[in-house]
Design a protein around this motif. Sequence first.
Motif, short mmCIF file in Angstrom:
data_model
loop_
_atom_site.label_atom_id
_atom_site.label_comp_id
_atom_site.label_asym_id
_atom_site.label_seq_id
_atom_site.Cartn_x
_atom_site.Cartn_y
_atom_site.Cartn_z
N LEU A 84 0.84 -1.19 0.00
CA LEU A 84 0.00 0.00 0.00
C LEU A 84 0.88 1.24 0.00
CD1 LEU A 84 -2.82 1.27 0.75
CD2 LEU A 84 -2.22 0.82 3.13
N VAL A 85 0.50 2.21 -0.85
CA VAL A 85 1.12 3.54 -0.75
C VAL A 85 0.01 4.52 -0.40
CG1 VAL A 85 2.50 5.33 -1.88
CG2 VAL A 85 2.82 2.92 -2.54
N CYS A 86 0.02 5.00 0.85
CA CYS A 86 -1.01 5.95 1.30
C CYS A 86 -0.50 7.35 1.02
CB CYS A 86 -1.25 5.78 2.80
SG CYS A 86 -2.48 4.58 3.17
N ASN A 87 -0.94 7.88 -0.10
CA ASN A 87 -0.40 9.15 -0.58
C ASN A 87 -1.44 10.27 -0.61
OD1 ASN A 87 1.26 11.00 -2.41
ND2 ASN A 87 -0.44 10.42 -3.75
N ALA A 88 -2.73 9.93 -0.59
CA ALA A 88 -3.76 10.97 -0.68
C ALA A 88 -3.65 11.92 0.51
CB ALA A 88 -5.15 10.34 -0.70
N GLY A 89 -3.90 13.19 0.25
CA GLY A 89 -3.86 14.15 1.35
C GLY A 89 -4.37 15.50 0.89
N LEU A 112 -5.13 11.39 8.13
CA LEU A 112 -4.66 10.48 9.19
C LEU A 112 -5.60 9.29 9.40
CD1 LEU A 112 -2.64 9.79 11.45
CD2 LEU A 112 -3.88 11.36 12.94
N SER A 113 -6.89 9.55 9.59
CA SER A 113 -7.79 8.44 9.93
C SER A 113 -7.89 7.44 8.78
CB SER A 113 -9.18 8.97 10.30
OG SER A 113 -9.06 9.87 11.37
N SER A 114 -7.94 7.93 7.55
CA SER A 114 -8.04 6.98 6.43
C SER A 114 -6.74 6.19 6.30
CB SER A 114 -8.40 7.70 5.12
OG SER A 114 -7.27 8.35 4.60
N THR A 115 -5.62 6.81 6.61
CA THR A 115 -4.33 6.09 6.55
C THR A 115 -4.32 4.98 7.60
OG1 THR A 115 -3.22 8.07 5.73
CG2 THR A 115 -1.81 6.38 6.70
N PHE A 116 -4.85 5.29 8.79
CA PHE A 116 -4.98 4.25 9.83
C PHE A 116 -5.83 3.09 9.33
CE2 PHE A 116 -8.41 2.98 12.79
CZ PHE A 116 -7.71 1.98 13.48
N LYS A 117 -7.00 3.41 8.77
CA LYS A 117 -7.93 2.34 8.35
C LYS A 117 -7.31 1.50 7.22
CE LYS A 117 -11.79 5.25 9.65
NZ LYS A 117 -12.58 6.38 9.16
N LEU A 118 -6.66 2.17 6.28
CA LEU A 118 -6.06 1.42 5.15
C LEU A 118 -4.88 0.58 5.62
CD1 LEU A 118 -6.28 4.17 2.38
CD2 LEU A 118 -7.62 2.07 2.52
N ALA A 161 4.16 8.76 13.79
CA ALA A 161 4.11 7.98 15.03
C ALA A 161 3.31 6.69 14.83
CB ALA A 161 3.50 8.82 16.15
N MET A 162 2.24 6.80 14.05
CA MET A 162 1.41 5.62 13.78
C MET A 162 2.21 4.59 12.98
SD MET A 162 -2.15 5.56 11.68
CE MET A 162 -1.32 5.57 10.11
N SER A 163 2.93 5.04 11.98
CA SER A 163 3.69 4.11 11.11
C SER A 163 4.76 3.38 11.91
CB SER A 163 4.35 4.88 9.96
OG SER A 163 3.37 5.52 9.19
N LYS A 164 5.44 4.11 12.80
CA LYS A 164 6.48 3.48 13.63
C LYS A 164 5.85 2.42 14.53
CE LYS A 164 9.75 7.32 13.62
NZ LYS A 164 10.51 8.28 14.40
N SER A 165 4.68 2.73 15.07
CA SER A 165 4.00 1.77 15.96
C SER A 165 3.58 0.53 15.20
CB SER A 165 2.76 2.42 16.60
OG SER A 165 3.12 3.62 17.24
N ILE A 166 3.01 0.73 14.01
CA ILE A 166 2.59 -0.43 13.19
C ILE A 166 3.83 -1.23 12.78
CG2 ILE A 166 1.39 -1.19 11.10
CD1 ILE A 166 -0.22 1.46 11.23
N ALA A 167 4.89 -0.51 12.43
CA ALA A 167 6.13 -1.19 12.00
C ALA A 167 6.59 -2.17 13.08
CB ALA A 167 7.22 -0.16 11.72
#
Length: 244
Positions: A84-89, A112-118, A161-167
């Motif tokens: 996935l590439v979450c690029n929309a903004g 942010l929220s859509s990036t979390f869901k995706l 911060a979310m990406s690091k946590s998911i990582a």
Amino acid sequence: MFQLEGRKFLVTGASGGIGQAIVEVMYKARATLCISGTRKEALERIAKQHEKNMYVLPCDLLNTEEVNQLVNRANELMEGFDGLVCNAGITQDGLLLRMTDEAWHKVIDINLSSTFKLNREACKKLVKNNWGRIVNISSIVGLTGNAGQVNYAASKAGIIAMSKSIAKEVASHNITVNCIAPGFINTKMTEVLTEKQKKKILDNIPMKRMGTGEEVAAGVLFLASDEAKYVTGHVLNINGGLFM
Ligand code: NAP
């Protein structure tokens, strides 16, 4: 250059400036792509320029139901899903004292929220594959803050911060989750800057120019590649030296 032969990716914001460059670079690297945005005709125009292995998936990221189904629909269309590439903004700028709740929520929801869901829906699939790549597009202002962009900067810092946590959660499944923090890139998003604002920004960029979508896309290609398998939780600055 890095190759993505046989890999299947969903790219959001594919109808925008940076998104189109990401699509071209990933396609040239032989990935199969689902391209998403709200403007169906724009997406279809892009897909038409490519012979095969490109699917159009319109989605409004403000619509929770559509967002939660997007990865599933991509998986069905491509008959598989590798990343996935979450690029929309979007931006909706204004000084804090004048910022409405609506402007705050809209930017947080789309960015942010859509990036979390995706990311969540993608990881459900990728964990089963025991392989995956997620690249989330943040921004330099998510690291530095920016007057007039309280909502946007918060959304982009949240993505990091979310990406690091998911990582950390998914690393043992060979899934990497990284961010790119672009500086000022020539697209519709930065067209709104006045000449005076642009001059002030350029004065501060060591490379004395704005970046291009292709320069951001090159970073996406690396992070999506097999070769980047030991890189996770990273934030790649692509900003001409504006912030180090
Ligand atoms: P852009 O040309 O304005 O493209 C924005 C993309 O987001 C479009 O494809 C748009 O799709 C999509 N989008 C907007 N609202 C949406 C919604 N409600 N649902 C689904 N998709 C939606 O901007 P860009 O410069 O290419 O920006 C791409 C990413 O890079 C963004 O996340 C941005 O924050 C980030 N970034 C840009 C810069 C810069 O200087 N340009 C710097 C740092 C970070 P439709 O047009 O089809 O609605």
